[in-house]
Write an enzyme that holds these catalytic residues in place. Structure first.
Site, PDB file in Angstrom:
ATOM      1  N   HIS A 249     -32.835 -95.268  -6.369  1.00 36.93           N
ATOM      2  CA  HIS A 249     -33.112 -94.258  -5.322  1.00 36.93           C
ATOM      3  C   HIS A 249     -32.576 -92.912  -5.823  1.00 36.93           C
ATOM      4  CE1 HIS A 249     -33.961 -92.678  -1.424  1.00 36.93           C
ATOM      5  NE2 HIS A 249     -32.998 -93.234  -0.700  1.00 36.93           N
ATOM      6  N   HIS A 288     -42.944 -94.795  -7.987  1.00 32.92           N
ATOM      7  CA  HIS A 288     -42.594 -94.581  -6.588  1.00 32.92           C
ATOM      8  C   HIS A 288     -43.325 -95.598  -5.735  1.00 32.92           C
ATOM      9  CE1 HIS A 288     -41.839 -92.485  -2.799  1.00 32.92           C
ATOM     10  NE2 HIS A 288     -40.875 -91.866  -3.452  1.00 32.92           N
ATOM     11  N   ASP A 339     -36.849 -87.145  -8.885  1.00 34.78           N
ATOM     12  CA  ASP A 339     -35.596 -87.192  -9.649  1.00 34.78           C
ATOM     13  C   ASP A 339     -35.778 -86.861 -11.136  1.00 34.78           C
ATOM     14  OD1 ASP A 339     -33.862 -87.853  -7.559  1.00 34.78           O
ATOM     15  OD2 ASP A 339     -34.388 -89.966  -7.655  1.00 34.78           O
TER      16      ASP A 339
HETATM   17  C1  SDX Z   1     -36.396 -91.770  -4.872  1.00 32.79           C
HETATM   18  O1  SDX Z   1     -38.865 -93.987  -1.198  1.00 32.79           O
HETATM   19  C2  SDX Z   1     -38.637 -92.728  -1.350  1.00 32.79           C
HETATM   20  O2  SDX Z   1     -39.250 -91.921  -0.709  1.00 32.79           O
HETATM   21  C3  SDX Z   1     -37.532 -92.370  -2.316  1.00 32.79           C
HETATM   22  C4  SDX Z   1     -37.430 -90.895  -2.731  1.00 32.79           C
HETATM   23  C5  SDX Z   1     -36.943 -90.027  -1.567  1.00 32.79           C
HETATM   24  O3  SDX Z   1     -37.190 -88.832  -1.582  1.00 32.79           O
HETATM   25  O4  SDX Z   1     -36.234 -90.542  -0.685  1.00 32.79           O
HETATM   26  O5  SDX Z   1     -38.677 -90.389  -3.191  1.00 32.79           O
HETATM   27  C6  SDX Z   1     -36.367 -90.693  -3.837  1.00 32.79           C
HETATM   28  O6  SDX Z   1     -35.736 -92.770  -4.687  1.00 32.79           O
HETATM   29  C7  SDX Z   1     -37.250 -91.603  -6.107  1.00 32.79           C
HETATM   30  C8  SDX Z   1     -37.259 -92.850  -7.009  1.00 32.79           C
HETATM   31  C9  SDX Z   1     -36.103 -92.776  -8.026  1.00 32.79           C
HETATM   32  N1  SDX Z   1     -35.999 -93.998  -8.801  1.00 32.79           N
HETATM   33  C10 SDX Z   1     -36.335 -94.082 -10.120  1.00 32.79           C
HETATM   34  O7  SDX Z   1     -36.812 -93.119 -10.718  1.00 32.79           O
HETATM   35  C11 SDX Z   1     -36.060 -95.398 -10.759  1.00 32.79           C
HETATM   36  C12 SDX Z   1     -37.246 -95.851 -11.603  1.00 32.79           C
HETATM   37  N2  SDX Z   1     -38.337 -96.190 -10.734  1.00 32.79           N
HETATM   38  C13 SDX Z   1     -38.417 -97.469 -10.204  1.00 32.79           C
HETATM   39  O8  SDX Z   1     -37.536 -98.475 -10.477  1.00 32.79           O
HETATM   40  C14 SDX Z   1     -39.476 -97.770  -9.157  1.00 32.79           C
HETATM   41  O9  SDX Z   1     -40.645 -97.102  -9.485  1.00 32.79           O
HETATM   42  C15 SDX Z   1     -39.071 -97.486  -7.702  1.00 32.79           C
HETATM   43  C16 SDX Z   1     -37.718 -98.113  -7.360  1.00 32.79           C
HETATM   44  C17 SDX Z   1     -38.979 -95.996  -7.453  1.00 32.79           C
HETATM   45  C18 SDX Z   1     -40.147 -98.095  -6.785  1.00 32.79           C
HETATM   46  O10 SDX Z   1     -40.075 -99.469  -6.863  1.00 32.79           O
HETATM   47  P1  SDX Z   1     -41.168-100.489  -6.245  1.00 32.79           P
HETATM   48  O11 SDX Z   1     -42.063 -99.788  -5.333  1.00 32.79           O
HETATM   49  O12 SDX Z   1     -40.408-101.650  -5.752  1.00 32.79           O
HETATM   50  O13 SDX Z   1     -42.006-100.863  -7.528  1.00 32.79           O
HETATM   51  P2  SDX Z   1     -41.724-102.050  -8.513  1.00 32.79           P
HETATM   52  O14 SDX Z   1     -40.365-101.969  -9.095  1.00 32.79           O
HETATM   53  O15 SDX Z   1     -42.086-103.322  -7.813  1.00 32.79           O
HETATM   54  O16 SDX Z   1     -42.761-101.772  -9.683  1.00 32.79           O
HETATM   55  C19 SDX Z   1     -44.164-101.943  -9.525  1.00 32.79           C
HETATM   56  C20 SDX Z   1     -44.808-101.952 -10.883  1.00 32.79           C
HETATM   57  C21 SDX Z   1     -44.123-102.950 -11.819  1.00 32.79           C
HETATM   58  O17 SDX Z   1     -45.087-103.381 -12.774  1.00 32.79           O
HETATM   59  P3  SDX Z   1     -45.758-104.841 -12.633  1.00 32.79           P
HETATM   60  O18 SDX Z   1     -44.622-105.812 -12.622  1.00 32.79           O
HETATM   61  O19 SDX Z   1     -46.518-104.815 -11.349  1.00 32.79           O
HETATM   62  O20 SDX Z   1     -46.632-104.929 -13.848  1.00 32.79           O
HETATM   63  O21 SDX Z   1     -44.665-100.675 -11.503  1.00 32.79           O
HETATM   64  C22 SDX Z   1     -43.842-100.793 -12.663  1.00 32.79           C
HETATM   65  C23 SDX Z   1     -43.102-102.132 -12.519  1.00 32.79           C
HETATM   66  O22 SDX Z   1     -42.697-102.649 -13.735  1.00 32.79           O
HETATM   67  N3  SDX Z   1     -42.889 -99.680 -12.641  1.00 32.79           N
HETATM   68  C24 SDX Z   1     -42.407 -99.066 -13.710  1.00 32.79           C
HETATM   69  C25 SDX Z   1     -41.538 -98.075 -13.229  1.00 32.79           C
HETATM   70  N4  SDX Z   1     -41.530 -98.126 -11.894  1.00 32.79           N
HETATM   71  C26 SDX Z   1     -42.356 -99.109 -11.536  1.00 32.79           C
HETATM   72  N5  SDX Z   1     -42.623 -99.251 -15.008  1.00 32.79           N
HETATM   73  C27 SDX Z   1     -41.953 -98.456 -15.855  1.00 32.79           C
HETATM   74  N6  SDX Z   1     -41.080 -97.472 -15.455  1.00 32.79           N
HETATM   75  C28 SDX Z   1     -40.876 -97.262 -14.142  1.00 32.79           C
HETATM   76  N7  SDX Z   1     -40.035 -96.315 -13.753  1.00 32.79           N
END
Ligand code: SDX
Length: 403
Positions: A249, A288, A339
């Site tokens: 997050h 996201h 971020d």
């Molecule tokens: C914020 O929700 C909000 O509104 C939050 C926010 C706010 O203003 O409040 O916008 C702020 O929290 C921004 C997010 C910051 N986090 C990161 O940057 C961390 C990296 N990103 C992630 O771990 C991820 O994308 C999340 C946590 C942000 C979202 O997670 P989800 O929706 O649970 O998605 P997931 O982990 O289930 O991934 C879905 C797919 C997967 O691939 P498959 O297994 O389906 O093949 O997308 C891929 C993931 O592997 N994926 C990524 C990735 N994020 C998702 N692959 C590579 N790099 C990434 N960063």
């Protein structure tokens, strides 16, 4: 997507009949991990359009607000549903200014517990907010008037706490707030002890506006779930800060900058991305739950980060990484999020890396408050359910006979 959806009726039918014999289960339940797709309430505060990459606060596109408003106006808009006129602004602003000071007890406690090697600023901020709640009167009065009063106290005083923590870390004395300055000017003034440059004020202003609200994100849900039991506002915000701290997050901004430093130059970006892909590791600052295209906040941040001459090397790394990750994962809906570029701006403003998420919290407090106040009007305790997949009717064995 890694979303795991299990239809309970299917799961039950594979068991030996014990479940259905014991309980009457609602057999159409589905498990949506991370509450994916769950809708908690109706709201006018803000709208995240994940397909088109749009973010709206109370009807206004966030880009318009970032370019034209200041943080106080946006906080007012989120809470009251309209931009303030002159008289409304003057009243709101003077109430905030009157509450900027941090009680001496908080400074003393922070000074005593601050372990400069190990204390994370988000843990200290969480603790400071908790102490502020202990020192407040009537915290359990959940009337709108009282919660608004306490919420404005937090909007006003969180920057004071963060700036004091920053200075204590450097072995410097905290700087008293200056009520002749705007919210953001004063934040930077308390941080560095001198009046900030106009560009720096603009940078922090747009950043705090862009971070002020974002739908039912994890920390907002945490705040609302705490508040919905009719707990006090400080407890809700303590919970929200704890949730925001995590690297999935708000804590991602800190990790993103650490990754830029590891990458060192644009020559290493391709190798870095290949390593992450090979190890199936998430690349911080990308992806996201809602946005499946470019996060509009990242686009604004990128525009401003690109103007910073002192951060040009780091910006180049970010830009190349952005392109390479989108080329690899864009078809899966993975793009830079809020971020990704924010850390370059925070570094430029003189914040240490582990302070980045505290700025996010100081901005998001107005969104947390607006949504708590809005939900109060039709308050209902949060109570989702889970699916029990354990056993039934196990025989109790005395301790000395247990294996
Ligand atoms: C914020 O929700 C909000 O509104 C939050 C926010 C706010 O203003 O409040 O916008 C702020 O929290 C921004 C997010 C910051 N986090 C990161 O940057 C961390 C990296 N990103 C992630 O771990 C991820 O994308 C999340 C946590 C942000 C979202 O997670 P989800 O929706 O649970 O998605 P997931 O982990 O289930 O991934 C879905 C797919 C997967 O691939 P498959 O297994 O389906 O093949 O997308 C891929 C993931 O592997 N994926 C990524 C990735 N994020 C998702 N692959 C590579 N790099 C990434 N960063």
């Amino acid at each position: 997507m890694s979303k795991e959806t299990t239809i309970v009726s299917q799961q039950l039918s594979t068991k030996e009949g014990a479940f259905t014999a014991e309980f009457e289960w609602p057999v159409t339940l589905a498990i949506d991990k991370g509450l994916d797709g769950a809708v908690t309430n109706k709201s006018k505060v803000g709208y995240v359009d994940g397909d088109k990459g749009r973010l709206i606060y109370q009807g206004y596109p966030v880009e318009t607000l970032a370019e034209n408003a200041n943080y106080e106006e946006v906080a007012y808009l989120l809470i009251f549903g309209k931009l303030p006129n002159e008289a409304e602004y003057a009243e709101f602003d003077s109430k905030l200014k009157a509450q900027r000071k941090m009680p001496i007890e908080v400074v003393k406690i922070m000074d005593i517990i601050y372990d400069h090697k190990h204390s994370h600023p988000m843990s200290l901020l969480r603790t400071a907010v908790s102490v502020l709640g202990v020192l407040q009167k009537n915290v359990m009065d959940t009337s709108r008037e009282n919660e608004l009063r306490m919420g404005m106290h937090l909007i006003a005083s969180m920057p004071t706490v963060i700036a004091a923590l920053h200075r204590l870390r450097l072995g410097l004395k905290p700087v008293e707030p200056d009520i002749t300055l705007s919210h953001v000017e004063n934040f930077l003034y308390m941080l560095h002890g001198k009046k900030p440059a106009a560009l720096d004020v603009k940078l922090l202003e747009i950043s705090m506006i862009l971070h002020a609200d974002h739908g039912m994100n994890a920390s907002t849900l945490t705040a609302m779930a705490t508040s919905a039991s009719l707990s006090d506002l400080y407890s809700s915000i303590v919970g929200a800060i704890g949730s925001l701290k995590g690297p999935l997050h708000g804590g991602a901004n800190e990790v993103v900058l650490q990754e830029f430093l590891k990458i060192k130059s644009i020559a290493h970006v391709t190798e870095y991305v290949a390593g992450k892909v090979a190890k199936k590791e998430k690349i911080m600052g990308f992806g996201h739950r809602i946005y499946k295209t470019y996060d509009p906040r990242a686009a604004v941040m990128k525009k401003y980060a690109s103007k910073l001459k002192e951060e040009v090397e780091m910006f180049k790394i970010a830009e190349v990484l952005d392109k390479e990750v989108v080329a690899k994962y864009g078809s899966k809906g993975i793009y830079p999020n809020v971020d990704f570029y924010s850390g370059i701006i925070y570094k430029h403003l003189g914040f240490e890396t582990n302070f980045f998420t505290t700025i996010f919290a100081a901005a998001r407090i107005s969104g947390w408050l607006a949504r708590i106040l809005e939900y109060r009007a039709e308050n209902r305790i949060f109570r989702p359910r889970d699916v029990y997949i354990g056993e039934f009717n196990k025989e109790f064995v005395e301790r000395k006979k247990r294996v």
